[in-house]
Design an enzyme around this catalytic site. Sequence first.
Site, PDB file in Angstrom:
ATOM      1  N   GLY A 176      -0.740   4.958  -6.606  1.00 34.60           N
ATOM      2  CA  GLY A 176      -2.089   5.486  -6.733  1.00 34.60           C
ATOM      3  C   GLY A 176      -2.576   5.633  -8.162  1.00 34.60           C
ATOM      4  O   GLY A 176      -3.705   6.080  -8.389  1.00 34.60           O
ATOM      5  N   ALA A 177      -1.755   5.223  -9.148  1.00 37.67           N
ATOM      6  CA  ALA A 177      -2.179   5.349 -10.544  1.00 37.67           C
ATOM      7  C   ALA A 177      -3.400   4.470 -10.840  1.00 37.67           C
ATOM      8  O   ALA A 177      -4.289   4.865 -11.593  1.00 37.67           O
ATOM      9  CB  ALA A 177      -1.027   4.994 -11.477  1.00 37.67           C
ATOM     10  N   GLY A 178      -3.443   3.279 -10.231  1.00 36.30           N
ATOM     11  CA  GLY A 178      -4.604   2.420 -10.412  1.00 36.30           C
ATOM     12  C   GLY A 178      -5.859   3.010  -9.789  1.00 36.30           C
ATOM     13  O   GLY A 178      -6.971   2.859 -10.320  1.00 36.30           O
ATOM     14  N   ASP A 179      -5.708   3.690  -8.666  1.00 35.31           N
ATOM     15  CA  ASP A 179      -6.854   4.347  -8.029  1.00 35.31           C
ATOM     16  C   ASP A 179      -7.332   5.521  -8.867  1.00 35.31           C
ATOM     17  O   ASP A 179      -8.538   5.791  -8.952  1.00 35.31           O
ATOM     18  CB  ASP A 179      -6.468   4.814  -6.624  1.00 35.31           C
ATOM     19  CG  ASP A 179      -5.971   3.678  -5.750  1.00 35.31           C
ATOM     20  OD1 ASP A 179      -6.495   2.552  -5.886  1.00 35.31           O
ATOM     21  OD2 ASP A 179      -5.047   3.898  -4.950  1.00 35.31           O
ATOM     22  N   ARG A 235      -2.813  -8.017  -2.680  1.00 30.92           N
ATOM     23  CA  ARG A 235      -1.552  -7.721  -2.005  1.00 30.92           C
ATOM     24  C   ARG A 235      -1.095  -8.983  -1.273  1.00 30.92           C
ATOM     25  O   ARG A 235      -1.543  -9.271  -0.158  1.00 30.92           O
ATOM     26  CB  ARG A 235      -1.720  -6.568  -1.008  1.00 30.92           C
ATOM     27  CG  ARG A 235      -2.170  -5.246  -1.627  1.00 30.92           C
ATOM     28  CD  ARG A 235      -1.073  -4.649  -2.499  1.00 30.92           C
ATOM     29  NE  ARG A 235      -1.431  -3.313  -2.968  1.00 30.92           N
ATOM     30  CZ  ARG A 235      -2.040  -3.063  -4.118  1.00 30.92           C
ATOM     31  NH1 ARG A 235      -2.389  -4.075  -4.905  1.00 30.92           N
ATOM     32  NH2 ARG A 235      -2.312  -1.828  -4.487  1.00 30.92           N
ATOM     33  N   GLY A 245      -4.431   5.821   0.848  1.00 30.46           N
ATOM     34  CA  GLY A 245      -5.196   4.596   1.062  1.00 30.46           C
ATOM     35  C   GLY A 245      -6.005   4.343  -0.198  1.00 30.46           C
ATOM     36  O   GLY A 245      -6.567   5.286  -0.787  1.00 30.46           O
ATOM     37  N   TYR A 263       2.688   3.217   5.743  1.00 29.32           N
ATOM     38  CA  TYR A 263       3.587   2.489   4.863  1.00 29.32           C
ATOM     39  C   TYR A 263       4.707   3.412   4.424  1.00 29.32           C
ATOM     40  O   TYR A 263       4.561   4.633   4.406  1.00 29.32           O
ATOM     41  CB  TYR A 263       2.856   1.839   3.690  1.00 29.32           C
ATOM     42  CG  TYR A 263       2.467   2.708   2.522  1.00 29.32           C
ATOM     43  CD1 TYR A 263       3.272   2.796   1.396  1.00 29.32           C
ATOM     44  CD2 TYR A 263       1.259   3.406   2.521  1.00 29.32           C
ATOM     45  CE1 TYR A 263       2.906   3.548   0.302  1.00 29.32           C
ATOM     46  CE2 TYR A 263       0.878   4.158   1.436  1.00 29.32           C
ATOM     47  CZ  TYR A 263       1.709   4.231   0.316  1.00 29.32           C
ATOM     48  OH  TYR A 263       1.327   4.988  -0.761  1.00 29.32           O
ATOM     49  N   ASN A 270      -7.086  -5.361  -6.204  1.00 30.92           N
ATOM     50  CA  ASN A 270      -5.930  -4.883  -5.422  1.00 30.92           C
ATOM     51  C   ASN A 270      -5.289  -6.007  -4.601  1.00 30.92           C
ATOM     52  O   ASN A 270      -5.114  -5.891  -3.389  1.00 30.92           O
ATOM     53  CB  ASN A 270      -6.368  -3.749  -4.481  1.00 30.92           C
ATOM     54  CG  ASN A 270      -6.189  -2.377  -5.110  1.00 30.92           C
ATOM     55  OD1 ASN A 270      -5.453  -2.214  -6.080  1.00 30.92           O
ATOM     56  ND2 ASN A 270      -6.869  -1.394  -4.572  1.00 30.92           N
ATOM     57  N   GLU A 327      -8.939   3.188  -1.222  1.00 32.40           N
ATOM     58  CA  GLU A 327     -10.303   3.678  -1.393  1.00 32.40           C
ATOM     59  C   GLU A 327     -10.368   5.195  -1.236  1.00 32.40           C
ATOM     60  O   GLU A 327     -11.081   5.886  -1.974  1.00 32.40           O
ATOM     61  CB  GLU A 327     -11.231   3.002  -0.378  1.00 32.40           C
ATOM     62  CG  GLU A 327     -11.268   1.485  -0.499  1.00 32.40           C
ATOM     63  CD  GLU A 327     -10.081   0.788   0.174  1.00 32.40           C
ATOM     64  OE1 GLU A 327      -9.942  -0.439  -0.002  1.00 32.40           O
ATOM     65  OE2 GLU A 327      -9.291   1.461   0.876  1.00 32.40           O
TER      66      GLU A 327
END
Length: 336
Positions: free
Chosen positions: A276-279, A170, A35, A90, A168, A37
């Site tokens: 998750g690279a952006g997170d 979507r 997720g 997902y 983010n 966050e």
Amino acid sequence: MPDRLVFFGELLIRLTAPGNELLMQSPALALHVGGAEANVAIGLAHLGHDCAMVSAVPGNALGRGAVAAARGAGVDCGAVATGAGRMGLYFLSVGAGLRASEIVYDRAGSSFAARGAEDYDWDALLAGAGLLHLSGITPALGPRPAEAALAAARAAKRLSVPVSFDGNYRAMLWQAWDSDPRAILGELIGLAEILFGNHRDLSLVLGKDFGGEGEDRRREAAEAGFAAFPDLRIIASTARHVLTADHHRVAARVDRRDSAHQTGEVDVTGIVDRIGAGDAFAAGVLHAWRAGGDARAMAETGLALTCLKHSLPGDASRFGAADIAAFHAGGLDVRR
């Protein structure tokens, strides 16, 4: 500055086809918990920060398992509620070569999506907090989560808790209901001190086209964002050139009102998992920000974590300060 960092968003279970197979090609799926966050919270927890998750899960094995996974990664889940509904899911098919990865969402009717602004006591949840982090995925889930995200950010503003917000965007989630992403995201950015987003996010909320190529054009978009949102202090973004599914070039940029730093591109090859690279980038930027780093330190720390994340299965970065130092040192031999 208080040490406790608060993250508001949906805990998810990800189900991934084996290797580089298509979904349903084999009767097997690998499970990861994440997720947007929660991924940032896990990344920062591995860097030694005190991180707390605010969310909701169903009272079944899936919900308990998701909480156990986040807690096992070092995140305080005392404010994760149990409620009616189902677990958000997902499904991922990991791309290879010239075939891109593909995601299928199954989140409608989740325990988290069913909760609204009245279900959270933000005065209590933000007591002693040094940051509230949230993203545009939560309001994209529907009108009640949108109200909850806005209530969280407004409370943080009233309580003088800095807000970091990841756009983010979507499209598939926003298009599933009668939404107004420009207005909702615009208000959330207006309440934030730190924005994770690029020229496309600013184009959406400002209704103006910005080119993304070149430092001058990126600075133009950042300056427009700073002019439109007086409380915004930092805009952080990445630029990604996709050559194949397994070979990307990634650069990072951080703009402040009076300075900016853009890194060079790094060739990221042999990609294991880019989800998750952006997170991970957000976790790196926030780690450097908490340490008092300047635009250069934030951009380079974020770049290190986002590049490292591509080597790791699952949604979240699990790297520590020594891993960041090793990345910058450039040593790729076995560490013994």
